[in-house]
Enzyme design. Structure first.
Site, PDB file in Angstrom:
ATOM      1  N   ARG A 186       1.163  -1.428   0.053  1.00 42.34           N
ATOM      2  CA  ARG A 186       0.261  -0.048  -0.101  1.00 42.34           C
ATOM      3  C   ARG A 186       0.914   1.447   0.047  1.00 42.34           C
ATOM      4  NH1 ARG A 186      -3.352  -0.385   5.245  1.00 42.34           N
ATOM      5  NH2 ARG A 186      -1.526  -1.232   5.983  1.00 42.34           N
TER       6      ARG A 186
ATOM      7  N   ASN B 267      -6.352  -2.839   2.367  1.00 40.88           N
ATOM      8  CA  ASN B 267      -6.043  -4.684   2.833  1.00 40.88           C
ATOM      9  C   ASN B 267      -7.540  -4.715   2.955  1.00 40.88           C
ATOM     10  OD1 ASN B 267      -2.749  -4.446   2.499  1.00 40.88           O
ATOM     11  ND2 ASN B 267      -3.083  -3.979   4.125  1.00 40.88           N
TER      12      ASN B 267
END
EC number: 3.6.1.7
Length: 93
Positions: free
Chosen positions: A21, A40
């Protein structure tokens, strides 16, 4: 064409716990002109939502599918839509 779009991608593979990320956000900021987030998911995937110029969204998608990502990407599924707005920058969620 460089109209604004919304690209939502679901990235499968070993993409959690490897900085995926963070690197996605860094690449979105480097490309420029993109807002959205990387998140996520409970099933092990990462969801990426990016809004901005179509060309820039394609550049981010190309990176998601490249060998330059952290971890291991087994596949990316994406959908395209019109922007919804409401994002202030590119966030990690």
């Amino acid at each position: 064409m460089n109209d604004d779009v919304r690209m939502t991608a679901w990235v499968r593979g070993r993409v959690q716990g490897v900085g995926f990320r963070w690197f996605t956000r860094a690449n979105a900021l480097e490309i420029g002109g993109l807002v959205g987030f990387a998140l996520n998911l409970d099933d092990g995937r990462v969801q990426v939502v990016a809004e901005g110029p179509r060309e820039n969204c394609h550049r981010l998608l190309d990176w998601l599918r490249s060998d330059d990502t952290p971890g291991r990407v087994d596949g990316v599924t994406e959908i395209w839509d019109t922007p919804r707005g409401g994002y202030d920058g590119f966030a990690i969620r």
